[in-house]
Scaffold this active site. Structure first.
Site, short mmCIF file in Angstrom:
data_model
loop_
_atom_site.label_atom_id
_atom_site.label_comp_id
_atom_site.label_asym_id
_atom_site.label_seq_id
_atom_site.Cartn_x
_atom_site.Cartn_y
_atom_site.Cartn_z
N LEU A 378 -11.61 -14.81 -44.45
CA LEU A 378 -12.37 -13.90 -45.30
C LEU A 378 -11.76 -13.94 -46.70
O LEU A 378 -10.56 -13.72 -46.85
CB LEU A 378 -12.32 -12.46 -44.77
CG LEU A 378 -13.13 -12.09 -43.54
CD1 LEU A 378 -12.82 -10.65 -43.14
CD2 LEU A 378 -14.62 -12.24 -43.81
N HIS A 379 -12.59 -14.21 -47.70
CA HIS A 379 -12.07 -14.17 -49.07
C HIS A 379 -13.13 -13.82 -50.10
O HIS A 379 -12.80 -13.54 -51.24
CB HIS A 379 -11.46 -15.53 -49.45
CG HIS A 379 -12.50 -16.57 -49.77
ND1 HIS A 379 -13.20 -17.23 -48.80
CD2 HIS A 379 -12.95 -17.05 -50.96
CE1 HIS A 379 -14.04 -18.08 -49.37
NE2 HIS A 379 -13.92 -17.99 -50.67
#
Length: 534
Positions: A378-379
């Site tokens: 997740l970014h």
């Protein structure tokens, strides 16, 4: 900024506020007015900038009221003839701004600015009798119909203003190519191209690292894993915001390109370094090659979408990974001879190092077994910058890790946001690790039961590996991974995520097929095309 097209006013129509926008009409030999409060020097520049932002009625002088018997207005531009000027707020006809006894002014000289655009003219300027543009396929599984580009950034030139051809410098035996990279995805994509260039004696290649991802040990690990040579130049840009980063890269890159004067500047992907390299090359009149061109999510909240569209609009070589990218570029008016469907350089790298990745001991280090864990990344700002979105994602990850281990390499951006989320229960089966070197991460992907991600490149890599992928977004710029691969775009609703995860780990998932030209030879095709074009 609203990108919607502005309707053209009808002749004689005066829209709201039009009087405030009219310039003051004055003969050139009239003495200039001296209104009160006029400033010169720095103070004037400051006032000018302030007026641009405001909407006050005094930001420009009021229109000069004309009176008396009217005459035709003098020609004001290169169009020739007489331009009728009708000021509907006056009760009488307009007259010439020059005294009738003065000689007419000569028409101003026309300076045709050089333009770099080599796009086709808009469809409505085609000659009569030509067939209309064919309808393009839509991809409802990755966000529905593509909006028309006229409502977005304009990428086509004005009719009659083609971009001149830019030729490589004459008299040189070797083709000079400068590649600009800066982020970890860039390293993966540039590696096979650099390897292919090094086998060609008729090419001189220069590698410029912008420093966008300035984690020294991690960058060093990627360069070592991918057998990349040390960069010829490192710009060491460590700006904070994206805007400052792009600006600083451009400032530092310009003298480098001026010194090397390459025949072609090559950029890959869609990160800020890609955009900065493209704009700098365009401003300096250098030919630009964009690898991974034409990908579109049609989501203008994504910073990468802006980078992609602008880079493609100034590129001379557009190397695409899938047919949908070709269609996107055709829709935007790119000439067919500039588009080259070559395959996927990221898959070149994956196939080259997949066997070596099996030697990684990362599974033992993390205490997980093949197919006994899920991999999470997740970014994306839309997922991690808002606690309203991040907290529900953590809730469903907590539910998943209660049934199976989850390995989570944490992006620095995500780590900062996780530290701000309070009151979340501990997750004993969640393995939080720092960002991993390339070979370790490939080993984790290849042995996961399922990958959950908001990344773009991972959608392609899991398709090539045959691993189920759940994209935690509402759209994807890589629709081939859905139509032929193992990827599904499922959004960020916790219930949908858990349901699709259960299907993936339960074996209820399509095997997928390897897309066309994802055969490990994309870099060879790119280099061959560049050499043929010199």
């Amino acid at each position: 900024m609203d990108r919607r097209a502005v309707p053209r006013a009808r002749e004689g129509h005066r829209g709201p506020g039009s009087r405030d926008r009219l310039p003051r009409l004055r003969a050139p030999d009239d003495p200039p007015p001296e209104p009160p409060g006029v400033r010169q020097g720095p103070a004037a520049r400051q006032d000018r900038h302030r007026r641009r932002r405001g909407h006050g009625g005094d930001r420009v002088p009021r229109p000069h009221l004309l009176g008396g018997a009217g005459d035709d207005v003098e020609p004001r531009g290169p169009l020739g003839g007489r331009l009728p000027l009708r000021l509907e707020h006056l009760p009488h006809r307009s007259r010439s701004v020059r005294h009738p006894g003065r000689p007419p002014l000569p028409a101003p000289r026309v300076h045709h600015q050089r333009t770099r655009d080599r796009r086709v003219s808009p469809f409505h300027h085609h000659r009569a009798g030509t067939s209309p543009a064919p309808a393009l396929r839509q991809y409802p599984q990755h966000g529905g119909q593509a909006p028309p580009p006229a409502r977005r950034l304009p990428v086509r030139p004005r009719p009659g203003h083609p971009r001149p051809e830019r030729r490589p410098h004459p008299g040189r035996s070797a083709l000079k190519i400068t590649a600009v990279v800066g982020a970890r995805p860039n390293f993966v994509k540039i590696a096979p191209i650099v390897a292919e260039l090094r086998t060609r004696p008729d090419v001189t290649a220069t590698l410029v690292h912008t420093g966008q991802h300035y984690d020294g040990p991690m960058s060093d690990a990627f360069f070592a894993n991918l057998e990349l040579p040390d960069p010829d130049v490192n710009l060491h840009v460590q700006a904070g915001s994206a805007t400052a980063q792009v600006a600083e890269i451009m400032l530092r890159l310009e003298p480098v390109l001026a010194a090397f004067r390459p025949d072609i500047v090559l950029v890959v992907g869609d990160v800020n370094s890609t955009l900065a390299g493209a704009l700098t090359a365009a401003k300096m009149g250098l030919r630009l090659a964009h690898v991974e061109a034409g990908l579109r999510s049609f989501d203008w909240t994504m910073p990468e979408e802006i980078n992609r569209v602008i880079t493609d609009s100034v590129a001379d070589f557009l190397f695409t990974t899938e047919p949908a990218a070709n269609e996107n570029l055709a829709r935007e008016g790119v000439r067919p001879e500039l588009i080259h469907f070559v395959g996927n350089v990221m898959i070149d790298t994956l196939f080259r190092y997949k066997a070596r990745a099996r030697e990684s001991s990362i599974l033992t280090t993390l205490g997980v077994e093949p197919r006994g864990y899920s991999l999470l990344t997740l970014h994306r700002p839309s997922n991690v910058d808002s606690e309203e979105t991040l907290r529900p994602l953590l809730d469903v990850i907590s539910r998943i890790q209660s049934e199976s281990a989850v390995v989570f390499p944490v992006h620095p951006r995500t780590r900062r946001q996780l530290e701000r989320v309070n009151g979340h229960p501990a997750m004993a089966n969640l393995r939080l690790v720092d960002p991993l070197p390339y070979l370790d991460f490939v080993q984790l992907m290849a042995n996961a039961s399922c990958v959950l991600t908001d990344s773009g490149g991972i959608q392609e890599e899991t398709t090539a590996l045959g691993i189920p992928c759940l994209t935690l977004r509402k759209n994807t710029e890589r629709p081939i991974t859905v139509s032929r691969g193992t990827n599904r775009v499922i959004g960020v609703e916790p219930a949908a995520i858990y349901e699709h995860w259960r299907q993936a780990v339960g074996g209820q998932w399509p095997a997928g097929q390897l897309p066309e030209l994802w055969d490990g030879k994309a870099a060879q095709r790119i280099v061959r095309i560049l050499l043929e074009a010199r």
